[in-house]
Design a protein around this motif. Structure first.
Motif, mmCIF file in Angstrom:
data_model
loop_
_atom_site.group_PDB
_atom_site.id
_atom_site.type_symbol
_atom_site.label_atom_id
_atom_site.label_comp_id
_atom_site.label_asym_id
_atom_site.label_seq_id
_atom_site.Cartn_x
_atom_site.Cartn_y
_atom_site.Cartn_z
ATOM 1 N N GLN A 175 3.940 27.230 8.796
ATOM 2 C CA GLN A 175 4.893 26.775 9.778
ATOM 3 C C GLN A 175 4.845 25.345 9.939
ATOM 4 O OE1 GLN A 175 6.898 29.208 11.639
ATOM 5 N NE2 GLN A 175 6.225 30.249 9.646
ATOM 6 N N LYS A 176 3.932 24.825 9.431
ATOM 7 C CA LYS A 176 3.935 23.124 9.292
ATOM 8 C C LYS A 176 3.714 22.679 8.047
ATOM 9 C CE LYS A 176 1.679 23.233 14.137
ATOM 10 N NZ LYS A 176 0.496 22.656 14.827
ATOM 11 N N ALA A 177 4.559 21.554 7.804
ATOM 12 C CA ALA A 177 4.590 20.871 6.567
ATOM 13 C C ALA A 177 4.296 19.325 6.790
ATOM 14 C CB ALA A 177 5.943 20.994 5.931
ATOM 15 N N ALA A 178 3.564 18.733 5.763
ATOM 16 C CA ALA A 178 3.344 17.281 5.767
ATOM 17 C C ALA A 178 4.117 17.049 4.201
ATOM 18 C CB ALA A 178 1.977 17.064 5.492
ATOM 19 N N PHE A 179 4.875 15.946 4.193
ATOM 20 C CA PHE A 179 5.246 15.266 3.010
ATOM 21 C C PHE A 179 4.772 13.920 2.666
ATOM 22 C CE2 PHE A 179 8.273 17.817 5.455
ATOM 23 C CZ PHE A 179 8.762 18.773 4.490
ATOM 24 N N ILE A 180 4.757 13.452 1.419
ATOM 25 C CA ILE A 180 4.992 12.035 1.055
ATOM 26 C C ILE A 180 6.236 11.801 0.855
ATOM 27 C CG2 ILE A 180 4.046 10.284 -0.569
ATOM 28 C CD1 ILE A 180 1.844 11.722 -1.262
ATOM 29 N N ARG A 202 0.847 -1.195 -0.159
ATOM 30 C CA ARG A 202 0.081 0.088 0.058
ATOM 31 C C ARG A 202 0.762 1.157 0.124
ATOM 32 N NH1 ARG A 202 -5.122 -1.164 4.259
ATOM 33 N NH2 ARG A 202 -5.660 -3.325 3.490
ATOM 34 N N GLY A 203 0.566 2.270 -0.387
ATOM 35 C CA GLY A 203 1.136 3.662 -0.530
ATOM 36 C C GLY A 203 0.325 4.884 -0.501
ATOM 37 N N VAL A 204 0.590 5.819 0.189
ATOM 38 C CA VAL A 204 0.111 7.055 0.276
ATOM 39 C C VAL A 204 0.139 7.705 -1.156
ATOM 40 C CG1 VAL A 204 0.183 9.421 1.267
ATOM 41 C CG2 VAL A 204 0.588 7.379 2.679
ATOM 42 N N GLY A 205 -1.185 8.213 -1.551
ATOM 43 C CA GLY A 205 -1.064 8.675 -3.045
ATOM 44 C C GLY A 205 -1.271 10.332 -3.110
ATOM 45 N N ALA A 206 -1.941 11.067 -2.118
ATOM 46 C CA ALA A 206 -2.090 12.611 -2.157
ATOM 47 C C ALA A 206 -2.214 12.757 -0.711
ATOM 48 C CB ALA A 206 -3.407 12.864 -3.053
ATOM 49 N N ILE A 207 -1.901 14.193 -0.366
ATOM 50 C CA ILE A 207 -1.909 14.688 0.847
ATOM 51 C C ILE A 207 -2.517 16.003 0.936
ATOM 52 C CG2 ILE A 207 -0.075 13.322 2.032
ATOM 53 C CD1 ILE A 207 1.704 15.437 1.585
ATOM 54 N N ALA A 208 -3.007 16.486 1.982
ATOM 55 C CA ALA A 208 -3.524 17.951 1.983
ATOM 56 C C ALA A 208 -3.556 18.394 3.534
ATOM 57 C CB ALA A 208 -4.815 18.042 1.365
ATOM 58 N N ALA A 252 15.139 10.962 3.248
ATOM 59 C CA ALA A 252 14.318 10.297 2.732
ATOM 60 C C ALA A 252 13.858 10.946 1.218
ATOM 61 C CB ALA A 252 12.954 10.368 3.680
ATOM 62 N N ILE A 253 13.381 10.302 0.515
ATOM 63 C CA ILE A 253 12.918 10.542 -0.745
ATOM 64 C C ILE A 253 11.615 11.386 -0.912
ATOM 65 C CG2 ILE A 253 12.553 10.244 -3.167
ATOM 66 C CD1 ILE A 253 15.786 9.679 -2.233
ATOM 67 N N PHE A 254 11.492 12.573 -0.727
ATOM 68 C CA PHE A 254 10.259 13.253 -0.548
ATOM 69 C C PHE A 254 9.755 13.705 -2.037
ATOM 70 C CE2 PHE A 254 12.861 14.789 3.126
ATOM 71 C CZ PHE A 254 11.805 14.383 4.081
ATOM 72 N N THR A 255 8.525 13.112 -2.335
ATOM 73 C CA THR A 255 7.624 13.321 -3.430
ATOM 74 C C THR A 255 6.607 14.559 -3.509
ATOM 75 O OG1 THR A 255 6.496 11.635 -3.005
ATOM 76 C CG2 THR A 255 8.326 11.137 -4.001
ATOM 77 N N ALA A 256 6.228 14.884 -2.500
ATOM 78 C CA ALA A 256 5.324 15.909 -2.294
ATOM 79 C C ALA A 256 5.162 16.632 -0.991
ATOM 80 C CB ALA A 256 3.792 15.152 -2.545
ATOM 81 N N VAL A 257 4.759 17.997 -1.004
ATOM 82 C CA VAL A 257 4.443 18.473 0.188
ATOM 83 C C VAL A 257 3.291 19.315 0.301
ATOM 84 C CG1 VAL A 257 5.870 20.552 -0.639
ATOM 85 C CG2 VAL A 257 5.631 20.526 1.645
ATOM 86 N N SER A 258 2.773 19.415 1.471
ATOM 87 C CA SER A 258 1.675 20.398 1.654
ATOM 88 C C SER A 258 1.751 21.254 3.095
ATOM 89 C CB SER A 258 0.271 19.732 1.885
ATOM 90 O OG SER A 258 -0.648 20.582 1.936
ATOM 91 N N LEU A 263 -7.929 15.894 -3.359
ATOM 92 C CA LEU A 263 -8.474 16.149 -1.886
ATOM 93 C C LEU A 263 -8.203 17.740 -1.729
ATOM 94 C CD1 LEU A 263 -6.533 13.473 0.168
ATOM 95 C CD2 LEU A 263 -9.011 13.639 -0.645
ATOM 96 N N ALA A 264 -8.955 18.424 -1.124
ATOM 97 C CA ALA A 264 -8.852 19.732 -0.751
ATOM 98 C C ALA A 264 -9.546 20.161 0.579
ATOM 99 C CB ALA A 264 -9.248 20.644 -1.973
ATOM 100 N N TRP A 265 -9.111 20.959 1.449
ATOM 101 C CA TRP A 265 -10.003 21.497 2.534
ATOM 102 C C TRP A 265 -10.700 22.739 2.007
ATOM 103 C CZ3 TRP A 265 -9.892 19.214 7.331
ATOM 104 C CH2 TRP A 265 -8.951 17.939 7.633
ATOM 105 N N THR A 266 -11.850 22.841 2.831
ATOM 106 C CA THR A 266 -12.779 23.861 2.666
ATOM 107 C C THR A 266 -12.027 24.991 3.185
ATOM 108 O OG1 THR A 266 -13.867 23.488 4.488
ATOM 109 C CG2 THR A 266 -14.934 22.785 2.392
#
Length: 684
Positions: A362-367, A35-41, A350-356, A94-97
């Motif tokens: 001030q805070k970041a999430a990565f795949i 399994r793998g994470v595909g998209a982040i928000a 690590a190998i980063f492929t996406a960021v939100s 994916l998108a937050w209101t």
């Protein structure tokens, strides 16, 4: 007698691998289960990360198809994960209101005829369908007021065409009757309001609503053709009330993702340096009033931007690829140009492929992925020493064995430094040479990173389990090392770029690891071209080949692909009729008489990029000569790469069967036509 002994040893070895498949040794069924994470928000306040999780189907047990895509949410404070929408679903975009109270996403749920726009409260509960059009919605963007949304969807078929089709008139006009996509504006605060079409000229690929006013940024091409999408897509600034074009961002070639600055003054985008740049790897900005983008990383930057996000209206955060590694960097912007750069997360993390990012930046999430795990979520807050891994989508991997993985650099015959990723065999013994599989990436405008490198068409740990090494070379023409290196193979197809592959083999032989008589090669698309080339032109160097959706004839490929202009501008630099002899000279079929390499050819029957006739030509030219075993396997319903569970598993099993037969087994005649898939791996 010796052949019988070798055959017996081979089947005993294969039996041992299958018998111990549940004891931490990688099989195609294990790869199928990853399994793998595909998209982040990340939520505006940074307290949650919404993500999609790709959940594979079990070939032969589940209905055939592509992976399911579940919607999950991670609480960044306590690490708690919740499945918001799970099971047999396909959630995307994916998108937050704007106020962070709901998640918006696209899905085709029970009873839906088309993909529709849904929202779900962050408190959970049932999702609500907000907008449904006559055709599937492919992209959307929320307005800052949270009440309106811009939607991208194909224009519906006219009643006249639909009526004619129902009567049996189903003819198509090649490249002329492809449906166009447009933009609709919907008021999601009023369920009775009907979405209105803007009537934008051209074909719309994507849309982003300005965070401060009623302007839209949209990726638009003149036609829906893939070649236009690749080479002629531009960002146009539109009035959300009537679709009028207010400005155009004039990027010179390929373009990728784009985003508004928080104050609405700028558009950041991935773009090519010029019309001949092979990829949209430059991070650029342009005024939202229009103009030519400026590269904020600098003209001589020896890397590629692979993901970005605005942290403020005067700073961008960028995931940068540097060869086989990645970093996370901050770029200050001064008067519309790049200023000071700061590395926030260094290479070899690590190998980063996406960021939100959170709204305040001030805070970041990565795949990210590593050699030990597939894509997962990492998070980083301002002041943290390093990103922290937050998800574990494959806990069963802790019981698996891994071959050691490392980055390798070597000098090609002309002194150019080439690098790649090596997976060593699990059973490696000092002084004992092993078989090698060269796994060549496609493009060639792509590159392999020192992270997770095993997949259905990438042997990685499956080969390491079987005592073979795998090397992923970033030959010249690869991305990740700046524009000049990516362009260094242009106009010289199968020249120095593929000499690099042979030089890679020689380097690994020189280290004492590889047995030069037991070298195989595989790859898809341009990697399939490399496989065909090395199995013919350099046949004496390769004991086995597995060619996937590959090129065999450079002349006929040009006439049957859906990207002839991309081929011209960023690869060949000439049309075939300008250099017909050269195109023929760089076609693998020209060297069919040299082929002594057993070649397995595989590909989708519905591939628009590399027409299936390329595989048929390769097969026929080799089959009629009869100098080495050749087999052609085609997959109905698959295109340029396999998406469905059964096609992926069959490919994986056949690839490994072919390589083991010729690199570690008895060789000779082709292995059995029928293959054993085994039972799905049961994991927790």
């Amino acid at each position: 007698m010796r052949l019988r002994t070798l055959a017996l040893a081979f089947f005993l070895q294969l039996f041992t691998v299958l018998a111990t498949a549940q004891d931490g040794l990688w099989t195609p069924r294990h790869v199928e289960a990853v399994r793998g994470v595909g998209a982040i928000a990340m939520s505006p306040d940074g307290t949650r990360v919404a993500y999609t999780l790709g959940v594979p189907r079990k070939a032969g047990k589940d209905d055939d198809g592509a992976n399911w895509s579940e919607l999950r949410v991670l609480d960044t404070a306590d690490g708690r994960e919740r499945t918001f929408i799970g099971g047999k679903v396909n959630v995307s975009a994916l998108a937050w209101t704007p106020n962070g109270s709901e998640l918006a996403f696209l899905a085709k749920r029970d009873g839906d005829k088309q993909t529709a726009l849904y929202t779900i409260s962050i408190l959970g509960g049932e999702s609500a369908k907000r907008v449904e059009l006559d055709t599937s919605i492919s992209a959307f963007s929320c307005a800052g007021d949270g009440k309106r949304v811009a939607l991208v969807a194909n224009v519906p078929e006219t009643p006249e065409h639909k009526k004619a089709s129902e009567k049996g008139f189903k003819q198509s006009v090649f490249e002329e009757d492809v449906p166009f996509a447009n933009i609709w504006i919907a008021d999601i605060s009023d369920a009775s309001a009907k979405p209105r079409k803007l009537g934008v000229a051209g074909h719309v690929h994507s849309v982003a609503w300005s965070p401060v006013d009623d302007r839209l940024a949209a990726g638009i091409t003149t036609t829906p053709l893939v070649d236009d999408e690749y080479m002629r897509q531009r960002v146009k600034i539109l009035d959300a009330s009537d679709g009028r074009v207010l400005a155009t961002v004039e990027n010179p070639g390929k373009m990728g993702a784009f985003a508004w600055s928080p104050n609405g003054a700028w558009i950041a985008m991935h773009a090519a340096a010029d019309i001949h740049d092979t990829s949209a790897g430059r991070l650029t900005i342009a005024p939202s009033s229009g103009g030519t983008p400026v590269d904020v990383l600098g003209e001589g930057y020896l890397g590629d931007s692979t993901a970005f996000a605005w942290s403020s209206s005067t700073a961008l955060m960028c995931v940068a690829a540097h060869g086989v590694e990645t970093s996370f960097e901050r770029i200050e912007l001064l008067a519309g140009r790049g200023g000071a750069k700061k590395v926030i997360v260094p290479e070899r993390t690590a190998i980063f492929t996406a960021v939100s990012l959170s709204k305040d930046g001030q805070k970041a999430a990565f795949i990210a992925n590593t050699s030990a795990h597939a894509p997962e979520i990492y998070t980083l807050s301002h002041g943290d020493a390093a990103p922290v891994r937050r998800t574990d989508s494959n806990p069963w991997m802790k019981s698996m064995h891994f071959g050691k993985q490392e980055a390798v650099k070597f000098k090609a015959r002309d002194g150019v430094e080439i690098e790649g990723v090596l997976v060593r065999p699990m059973s490696e013994q000092a002084g004992v040479r092993v078989p090698l599989i060269l796994c060549v990436h496609g493009g060639p405008e792509a590159h392999d990173s020192n992270g997770w490198v095993t997949a259905y068409s990438r042997p990685g740990q499956m080969a390491a389990t079987r005592g073979m090494a795998v090397f992923y070379p970033n030959y010249r023409g690869s991305t990740g090392r700046g524009v000049a290196f990516a362009k260094s193979s242009q106009g010289d197809a199968a020249g120095k770029e593929f000499d690099d592959l042979v030089d890679a083999v020689d380097h690994l032989i020189g280290t004492g690891l590889v047995d030069g008589a037991k070298v195989g090669i595989t790859g898809g698309s341009y990697g399939g071209y490399a496989t065909a080339w090395c199995s013919t032109r350099y046949s004496e160097r390769f004991a086995a080949g597995v060619m996937f959706v590959g090129i065999s004839n450079k002349v006929s490929k040009f006439g049957t692909t859906d990207i002839p202009d991309e081929e011209f501008y960023v690869h060949a630099l000439h049309r075939p009729w300008e250099m017909l002899d050269f195109f023929e000279e760089r076609s693998p079929i020209k060297y069919a008489e040299r082929c002594k390499t057993p070649l397995l050819i595989l590909g989708g029957k519905d591939d628009p990029r590399v027409d299936p006739s390329q595989s048929k030509e390769m097969y026929r030219w080799l089959k009629l000569r009869g100098q080495a075993p050749v087999r052609l396997v085609q997959y109905p319903g698959e295109g340029h790469g396999n998406r469905k569970a059964c096609g992926k598993l069959d490919y994986s099993v056949r690839m490994m069967q072919w390589m083991q037969h010729y690199l570690a087994g008895p060789g000779g005649a082709a292995p059995a036509l029928d293959v054993e898939y085994g039972e799905p791996v049961e994991i927790n």
